[in-house]
Design a protein around this motif. Structure first.
Motif, PDB file in Angstrom:
ATOM      1  N   GLN A  27     -16.064  72.925  60.568  1.00 55.45           N
ATOM      2  CA  GLN A  27     -18.059  72.221  61.730  1.00 55.45           C
ATOM      3  C   GLN A  27     -19.119  72.975  60.465  1.00 55.45           C
ATOM      4  O   GLN A  27     -19.665  72.647  61.228  1.00 55.45           O
ATOM      5  N   GLY A  49     -30.616  83.514  64.872  1.00 56.80           N
ATOM      6  CA  GLY A  49     -29.083  82.946  64.535  1.00 56.80           C
ATOM      7  C   GLY A  49     -28.443  83.184  65.751  1.00 56.80           C
ATOM      8  O   GLY A  49     -30.044  83.360  66.956  1.00 56.80           O
ATOM      9  N   GLN A  86     -26.988  83.219  68.026  1.00 53.36           N
ATOM     10  CA  GLN A  86     -26.248  85.233  69.313  1.00 53.36           C
ATOM     11  C   GLN A  86     -27.532  85.828  69.221  1.00 53.36           C
ATOM     12  O   GLN A  86     -28.297  86.203  70.297  1.00 53.36           O
ATOM     13  N   THR A 125     -24.698  72.206  75.778  1.00 51.36           N
ATOM     14  CA  THR A 125     -25.003  71.599  75.215  1.00 51.36           C
ATOM     15  C   THR A 125     -25.157  70.175  75.067  1.00 51.36           C
ATOM     16  O   THR A 125     -23.882  69.017  74.991  1.00 51.36           O
ATOM     17  N   TYR A 154     -28.775  72.025  69.174  1.00 49.22           N
ATOM     18  CA  TYR A 154     -27.899  72.703  68.221  1.00 49.22           C
ATOM     19  C   TYR A 154     -27.511  71.682  67.117  1.00 49.22           C
ATOM     20  O   TYR A 154     -28.183  71.942  65.707  1.00 49.22           O
ATOM     21  N   THR A 157     -31.913  75.263  65.639  1.00 51.42           N
ATOM     22  CA  THR A 157     -31.632  76.410  65.010  1.00 51.42           C
ATOM     23  C   THR A 157     -31.668  75.415  63.526  1.00 51.42           C
ATOM     24  O   THR A 157     -31.764  74.289  63.284  1.00 51.42           O
ATOM     25  N   SER A 178     -29.631  75.748  60.948  1.00 49.46           N
ATOM     26  CA  SER A 178     -27.648  75.759  60.824  1.00 49.46           C
ATOM     27  C   SER A 178     -27.595  74.322  60.123  1.00 49.46           C
ATOM     28  O   SER A 178     -26.505  74.702  59.487  1.00 49.46           O
ATOM     29  N   LYS A 179     -27.512  73.101  61.305  1.00 54.34           N
ATOM     30  CA  LYS A 179     -26.794  72.457  61.020  1.00 54.34           C
ATOM     31  C   LYS A 179     -27.258  71.205  59.752  1.00 54.34           C
ATOM     32  O   LYS A 179     -27.329  71.147  58.909  1.00 54.34           O
ATOM     33  N   ARG A 181     -30.484  81.892  58.118  1.00 56.17           N
ATOM     34  CA  ARG A 181     -30.760  81.891  59.538  1.00 56.17           C
ATOM     35  C   ARG A 181     -30.996  82.322  59.877  1.00 56.17           C
ATOM     36  O   ARG A 181     -32.467  83.277  60.485  1.00 56.17           O
ATOM     37  N   SER A 224     -32.891  80.574  63.622  1.00 58.88           N
ATOM     38  CA  SER A 224     -32.768  79.154  64.962  1.00 58.88           C
ATOM     39  C   SER A 224     -34.087  79.694  65.689  1.00 58.88           C
ATOM     40  O   SER A 224     -34.735  80.712  65.489  1.00 58.88           O
TER      41      SER A 224
HETATM   42  C1  LIG Z   1     -22.702  75.318  69.543  1.00 60.93           C
HETATM   43  C2  LIG Z   1     -23.404  75.928  68.071  1.00 60.93           C
HETATM   44  N1  LIG Z   1     -24.713  76.328  68.590  1.00 60.93           N
HETATM   45  C3  LIG Z   1     -25.106  76.877  67.595  1.00 60.93           C
HETATM   46  C4  LIG Z   1     -24.271  76.330  66.409  1.00 60.93           C
HETATM   47  C5  LIG Z   1     -26.013  77.955  65.880  1.00 60.93           C
HETATM   48  O1  LIG Z   1     -26.042  79.160  65.862  1.00 60.93           O
HETATM   49  P1  LIG Z   1     -27.003  79.894  64.578  1.00 60.93           P
HETATM   50  O2  LIG Z   1     -28.219  79.641  65.462  1.00 60.93           O
HETATM   51  O3  LIG Z   1     -26.259  80.918  64.444  1.00 60.93           O
HETATM   52  O4  LIG Z   1     -26.630  79.277  62.456  1.00 60.93           O
HETATM   53  C6  LIG Z   1     -23.629  76.420  65.975  1.00 60.93           C
HETATM   54  C7  LIG Z   1     -23.456  76.379  65.030  1.00 60.93           C
HETATM   55  O5  LIG Z   1     -21.456  75.925  64.242  1.00 60.93           O
HETATM   56  C8  LIG Z   1     -22.980  75.268  67.845  1.00 60.93           C
HETATM   57  O6  LIG Z   1     -21.992  75.241  66.947  1.00 60.93           O
END
Ligand SMILES: Cc1ncc(COP(=O)(O)O)c(C=O)c1O
Length: 467
Positions: free
Chosen positions: A111, A177, A179, A242, A277, A305, A307-308, A315, A317
């Motif tokens: 994913q 990111g 986190q 989410t 996300y 983010t 990232s998607k 990195r 976000s």
């Molecule tokens: C639920 C969710 N939130 C956020 C992200 C993105 O994380 P990041 O911003 O650390 O790449 C993802 C990525 O897989 C995710 O599945």
């Protein structure tokens, strides 16, 4: 006696006997406690760990039942020889390695993968180089701790038009990111009040909450998302959700539930962390605006983010702080450094301003919609009667319930035998894994043809005997 230092945690939902059992199991499997070593008596261990003898009894019973320990009459409990278990565990493990004679993976349903073929790499490289030349003086000056101002302005406009997010550029804080941003947010909200998150939910968020020594409640879902009545029974003041595409189950939270949650936050004087996300992707019906845009009482912290919809490896976000938290953030001054490279930020700014972001988004929206359609069609064609697709209205993944009697681990293992990698759902549950016959399938990184081929193989892996 063995030097026992299991780090027992009283602030999480896992019973102590499970924590003790898991500690011994790992030590025995990793040969830190070797076969034949005598385990401490119930009394000594209970005293040592400051827990009841009953707790030790339950932990030891579990070790005995699963064969990690053996009982010798009148002598006590001994670590068992687990060479067989080690092999078995490795073979069944989610991390399948080549050494174990499992075929190399040809189709990876991760994913986290995005489509590399349509990624505008040439444009990104060109803008990066341009940025290097045109901003020379800026490489030698301090960065803005919240993120470069022009990028925040550009993002602010985009979020308003595409996600209905209402904010000023000053409320945006970039970070490397989700986190990291969550960690930063916890510094602002504090650790005294309780937190909650949806369950199942994003494991990386759970890990961050747990490692911050917070008291966390895990709230079950129903078909509309997080169950607000259950949330109300906790003392939590901040909840992570989410709503646009529940992770991992994919339901979209309807308006009524969103309003219920906002009311909960108002009544508690609490906060909702909205992780949007993959809010860019919605394949059926009209896009639902972000919860943040509905909030009139400054109770929502919006997380986004790149990232998607762009690239996980940059990195990049961001979070949008409501005024009260922004005030705390500003009071701390510049103590928290920016974690995203200035070069990437300025490149992204130009990428957005020059229209590439918009073009990229519309291209991948169409592409992922087609991939998702191909995935669903292939599943229905090859194993429609024996599976159920969960969460197929948006996002970059679905959950598949497979009705062949296999549990999750077996589904993953047999798929790997056919060179297809699928992913566990149990990982996202806070409690000890429930029985699941479900797996997670991300479709961003495979072509439509690969998706079709992989589903055909999965059908063979899971239903061959029925052919
Ligand atoms: C639920 C969710 N939130 C956020 C992200 C993105 O994380 P990041 O911003 O650390 O790449 C993802 C990525 O897989 C995710 O599945």
């Amino acid at each position: 006696m063995i030097e026992i230092i299991p780090n027992l945690r009283h602030d999480i939902n896992k019973p102590l006997y499970i924590q003790i059992y898991e500690y011994f199991k790992e030590e025995i499997l990793n040969r830190k406690i070797t076969a034949g070593t005598r385990l401490p008596s119930h009394r000594k261990l209970a005293e040592h760990l400051q827990v009841s003898r009953n707790t030790i009894e339950l932990a030891y019973q579990q070790l005995l039942t699963e064969g990690y320990a053996e009982s010798k009459p009148k002598k006590g409990l001994y670590a068992a020889d687990v060479s067989y278990d080690v092999m078995k565990r490795k073979q069944e493990s989610f991390c399948i390695t080549a050494k174990q004679k499992i075929p190399a993976i040809s189709y990876d349903f991760s994913q986290g993968h995005v489509d590399a073929s349509v990624f505008p790499l040439t444009i990104w490289k060109r803008i990066t180089t341009d940025c290097l030349y045109t901003n020379e003086e800026r490489w030698f000056t301090a960065e803005d701790p919240q993120g470069e101002p022009e990028l925040r302005s550009e993002l602010c406009q985009y979020l308003y038009h595409s996600r209905g997010v209402v904010c000023s550029p000053d409320q945006i804080v970039f970070g490397a990111g989700t986190q990291y941003l969550l960690w930063l947010l916890i510094q602002l909200i504090g650790t005294d009040d309780e937190y909650a998150m949806e369950n199942p939910g994003f494991h990386r968020v759970r890990a961050m909450l747990q490692s911050s020594s917070l008291s966390v409640s895990y709230i079950d879902l129903d078909e509309q998302g997080i169950h607000v009545a259950s949330l109300q029974k906790t003392n939590a003041k901040t909840v992570y959700i989410t709503p646009s595409h529940q992770f991992p189950y994919g339901m979209i939270m309807p308006l009524a539930r969103r309003l219920e949650l906002l009311q909960w936050a108002n009544e508690r004087n609490g906060y909702i962390i909205e992780d949007d996300y993959d809010g860019e992707f919605r394949y059926v019906g009209k896009p639902i605006p972000a919860l943040q845009g509905l909030d009139t009482n400054e109770r929502v912290i919006y997380f986004g983010t790149f990232s998607k919809a762009f690239l996980p490896s940059v990195r990049m976000s961001y979070m949008i702080l409501p005024p009260a938290l922004l005030k705390i953030y500003k009071e701390r001054g510049t103590i928290y450094k920016q974690t995203v490279s200035k070069l990437h930020q300025l490149t992204m700014y130009h990428f957005m301003k020059d229209g590439h972001w918009h073009r990229h988004l519309s291209r991948i929206r169409t592409l992922y919609k087609k991939k998702q359609k191909a995935l669903i069609a292939a599943i229905e064609r090859y194993m429609g009667n024996h599976t159920e697709i969960i969460g197929s209205q948006s996002g970059l993944h679905i959950v598949l319930d497979v009705k062949n009697g296999m549990a999750e681990e077996q589904l993953i293992h047999t798929a790997a035998q056919y060179k297809v990698k699928v992913y566990p759902v149990s990982l996202y549950y806070a409690d000890s894994s429930p029985f699941l016959s479900r797996i997670l399938i991300g479709f961003g990184g495979l072509t439509e043809q690969e998706i079709e081929e992989a589903i055909l193989l999965l059908n063979k892996a899971w239903f061959a005997s029925e052919e």
